[in-house]
Design a protein around this motif. Structure first.
Motif, PDB file in Angstrom:
ATOM      1  N   ALA A  45       0.820  -1.212   0.000  1.00 31.01           N
ATOM      2  CA  ALA A  45       0.000   0.000   0.000  1.00 31.01           C
ATOM      3  C   ALA A  45       0.856   1.265   0.000  1.00 31.01           C
ATOM      4  N   GLU A  46       2.115   1.152   0.504  1.00 33.88           N
ATOM      5  CA  GLU A  46       3.004   2.315   0.545  1.00 33.88           C
ATOM      6  C   GLU A  46       3.173   2.861  -0.864  1.00 33.88           C
ATOM      7  N   GLY A  47       3.051   4.150  -1.012  1.00 34.46           N
ATOM      8  CA  GLY A  47       3.293   4.738  -2.328  1.00 34.46           C
ATOM      9  C   GLY A  47       2.077   4.762  -3.231  1.00 34.46           C
ATOM     10  N   GLY A  49      -0.875   5.987  -2.254  1.00 38.51           N
ATOM     11  CA  GLY A  49      -1.497   7.281  -1.994  1.00 38.51           C
ATOM     12  C   GLY A  49      -2.983   7.170  -1.742  1.00 38.51           C
ATOM     13  N   GLY A  50      -3.542   8.233  -1.149  1.00 38.60           N
ATOM     14  CA  GLY A  50      -4.979   8.267  -0.883  1.00 38.60           C
ATOM     15  C   GLY A  50      -5.378   7.270   0.187  1.00 38.60           C
ATOM     16  N   THR A  51      -6.637   6.933   0.209  1.00 42.41           N
ATOM     17  CA  THR A  51      -7.146   5.969   1.180  1.00 42.41           C
ATOM     18  C   THR A  51      -7.010   4.563   0.600  1.00 42.41           C
ATOM     19  N   VAL A  52      -6.395   3.669   1.370  1.00 43.68           N
ATOM     20  CA  VAL A  52      -6.264   2.289   0.915  1.00 43.68           C
ATOM     21  C   VAL A  52      -6.767   1.355   2.005  1.00 43.68           C
ATOM     22  N   TRP A  53      -7.808   0.621   1.701  1.00 41.11           N
ATOM     23  CA  TRP A  53      -8.270  -0.442   2.595  1.00 41.11           C
ATOM     24  C   TRP A  53      -7.375  -1.654   2.382  1.00 41.11           C
ATOM     25  N   VAL A  54      -6.921  -2.244   3.474  1.00 43.35           N
ATOM     26  CA  VAL A  54      -6.086  -3.436   3.355  1.00 43.35           C
ATOM     27  C   VAL A  54      -6.771  -4.598   4.070  1.00 43.35           C
ATOM     28  N   ALA A  55      -7.050  -5.654   3.306  1.00 43.41           N
ATOM     29  CA  ALA A  55      -7.569  -6.885   3.897  1.00 43.41           C
ATOM     30  C   ALA A  55      -6.418  -7.876   3.890  1.00 43.41           C
ATOM     31  N   ASP A  56      -5.833  -8.082   5.045  1.00 42.75           N
ATOM     32  CA  ASP A  56      -4.617  -8.886   5.146  1.00 42.75           C
ATOM     33  C   ASP A  56      -4.918 -10.126   5.973  1.00 42.75           C
ATOM     34  N   ASP A  57      -4.846 -11.281   5.334  1.00 41.22           N
ATOM     35  CA  ASP A  57      -5.240 -12.511   6.026  1.00 41.22           C
ATOM     36  C   ASP A  57      -4.587 -13.676   5.293  1.00 41.22           C
ATOM     37  N   GLU A 152       0.512   9.603 -10.922  1.00 37.53           N
ATOM     38  CA  GLU A 152       1.689   9.710 -10.060  1.00 37.53           C
ATOM     39  C   GLU A 152       1.350   9.076  -8.718  1.00 37.53           C
ATOM     40  N   GLY A 153       2.325   8.487  -8.076  1.00 39.13           N
ATOM     41  CA  GLY A 153       2.101   7.956  -6.734  1.00 39.13           C
ATOM     42  C   GLY A 153       1.687   9.095  -5.811  1.00 39.13           C
ATOM     43  N   GLY A 154       0.787   8.830  -4.911  1.00 39.71           N
ATOM     44  CA  GLY A 154       0.227   9.904  -4.091  1.00 39.71           C
ATOM     45  C   GLY A 154       0.866  10.046  -2.729  1.00 39.71           C
ATOM     46  N   GLY A 155       2.094   9.566  -2.528  1.00 41.65           N
ATOM     47  CA  GLY A 155       2.739   9.699  -1.233  1.00 41.65           C
ATOM     48  C   GLY A 155       2.174   8.731  -0.213  1.00 41.65           C
ATOM     49  N   ALA A 156       2.282   9.118   1.070  1.00 42.45           N
ATOM     50  CA  ALA A 156       1.885   8.201   2.132  1.00 42.45           C
ATOM     51  C   ALA A 156       0.380   7.985   2.109  1.00 42.45           C
ATOM     52  N   PRO A 157      -0.072   6.740   2.048  1.00 39.85           N
ATOM     53  CA  PRO A 157      -1.504   6.495   2.025  1.00 39.85           C
ATOM     54  C   PRO A 157      -2.102   6.496   3.429  1.00 39.85           C
TER      55      PRO A 157
END
Lengths: 311, 174
Positions: A45-47, A49-57, A152-157
């Protein structure tokens, strides 16, 4: 104003270019977020940008569609997204269609553009451009491969945890093995000239014809799914729906019928030349120069002529 | 080709049905049929969404495996080898299940005369979907695609190689 969720497909630790293109599109339409689904994927998700939902399982490690439908459906319901967008791929198409059924949401595919309420799609084998709409509360759209440029990548998400609540049937299929071929030689995705071979070459050894012509033209060799599945040529050279999407300046198709699943991988080519003995082969419908004839006679001569011209 | 029975899902209400409506109609009939294995083909030649199976599987609450080029089924499960953009995956799923095969799975044989005659005796049934299925997408406008430029088609009369080189030279591609 649309509230849009974008499925961020990833492979080997990076989000696909197509998905980043769709994310950039969504960002221009109002409130938007991406969703990353997998196992140990937080760092991807790094790089972004914006809001990123992460479903990590751990159960989400294999790239199977149905658990992803569960994750996306819950996010749409809980967070009130009214639009879910995808970049075309084997996985994305299955997730999008499963989600459509789950949410009773209309689905349009082949999109080349979307304005928040209407989409534009190229349909019926590119014979018609269709302006499409949705009548359901939630809209699902699948963009054609390569339709949009990645932003462009949006920086820290702003990373948020997506709840993982899986259905029994969604987790009943299991990945037994993944055999992902190593890239051999330069990528056909970067080649200016591609000479592609299909079943019409007749036998695996005849790929030498394609290789010699490609060498003379300074290009790379590609193959259709049929010959890759038959073991004639390596998978890394496959163009089409389940292979690579290419857009060289020149695409020379040797003994390729032009099935729709091949066409979608090469229709963005600048100039298309096809040689096929079947005058009714569909490839002639989207070739700039179609040659009806025996490639085994024509190609050696053509290679000689190209060599002579370049020397 | 070997099927024991044919069921045609046909209903005036399905005219112009989109993927959502088609999936509902098909799933409704398949639920009544109670098949252990549902097979789909590569994709339709018109809409070509290549994803209807996933919507049907979700409605049936069954596992789905798509783009399958090799398929083995034993009594209680299936194993499919499929192709994605990155290579080959082998996936196992319990039955009942939905599978979409790629056109590379086989080369269909021509039906034999005996087979054609035999097929005439096989039961064929036309059914309407058990539940109303409404489309959720609309076509707002149709327009011609951007022109591809002038396309040429030639028959090889012995000078095709020369003509191709001339064409490429014209386009400054060689």
């Amino acid at each position: 104003m649309a509230k849009t969720l974008v499925f961020l497909e990833h492979h080997e630790g990076a989000v696909s270019k197509g998905a980043l293109g769709v994310l950039a599109k969504a960002a221009g339409l109002g409130e938007s977020a991406g969703v990353l689904v997998g196992s140990d994927v937080r760092s991807i998700a790094e790089g972004v940008g914006g809001t990123v939902w992460v479903a990590d399982d751990a159960r989400l490690g294999a790239p199977l569609p149905q658990p992803r439908v569960d994750v996306l459906a819950k996010l749409v319901r809980d967070e009130g997204y009214d639009t879910v967008l995808f970049a075309q791929s084997v996985l994305a198409a299955d997730v999008a269609a499963g989600l459509a059924a789950r949410l009773e949401a209309g689905i349009n595919w082949g999109l080349v553009d979307f304005d928040g309420t209407q989409g534009r799609a190229s349909q019926l084998g590119d014979t018609v451009v269709v302006d499409v709409g949705w009548s359901s509360p939630v809209r699902i759209g699948v963009f054609r491969a390569g339709a949009l440029d990645a932003g462009e990548g949006g920086g820290a998400p702003d990373v948020r945890d997506a709840p993982v609540d899986l259905e029994d049937f969604s987790t009943s299929a299991e990945m037994v093995e993944q055999a992902h071929a190593e890239q051999q030689g330069p990528s056909i995705e970067d080649a200016d000239v591609i000479v592609a071979g299909g079943r019409g070459l007749g036998e695996p050894e005849k790929f030498a014809l394609a290789e010699e012509l490609a060498q003379a033209l300074g290009g790379a060799v590609a193959a259709t799914r049929a010959v890759v599945d038959a073991g004639w040529y390596p998978y890394s050279a496959q163009v089409g729906q389940t292979g690579k999407t290419v857009s060289p300046k020149l695409y020379v198709a040797l003994g390729i019928s032009g099935a729709i699943q091949h066409k979608v991988g090469m229709q963005g080519s600048g100039t298309i030349v096809a040689i096929n003995k079947d005058p009714n082969a569909p490839i002639f419908e989207f070739s700039d120069l179609g040659v009806v004839g025996d490639l085994h006679e024509i190609v050696p001569k053509l290679t000689e002529l190209v060599r002579a011209r370049r020397s | 080709m070997g099927a024991d029975r044919a069921v045609l899902v046909n209903d005036a209400a399905l005219e112009g049905a989109d993927l959502l409506a088609t999936s509902k109609a098909l799933a409704g009939v398949l639920e009544q049929e109670g098949a252990d294995l549902v097979l789909f083909g590569q994709q339709s030649a018109d809409g070509g969404g290549a994803c209807l199976w996933a919507a049907v599987a979700d409605r049936l609450r069954q596992p789905v495996v798509s783009q399958v080029s090799e398929l083995a089924v034993d009594g209680s499960s299936l194993t499919g080898k499929r192709q994605t953009e990155f290579g080959y995956d082998t996936i196992r799923a319990p039955l009942p299940a939905v599978v979409a095969v790629a056109d590379s799975i086989n080369t269909p044989r021509y039906p034999s005369l005996k087979g054609i005659m035999g097929a005439k005796k096989k039961p064929q049934e036309t059914v309407a979907p058990p539940a109303a299925a409404e489309s959720a997408t609309t076509v707002l406008a149709l327009s011609p695609p951007p022109p591809r430029g002038e396309a040429r088609k030639i028959e090889d009369g012995g000078s095709a190689a020369e003509q191709i080189v001339e064409f490429l030279a014209e386009k400054r591609l060689v």
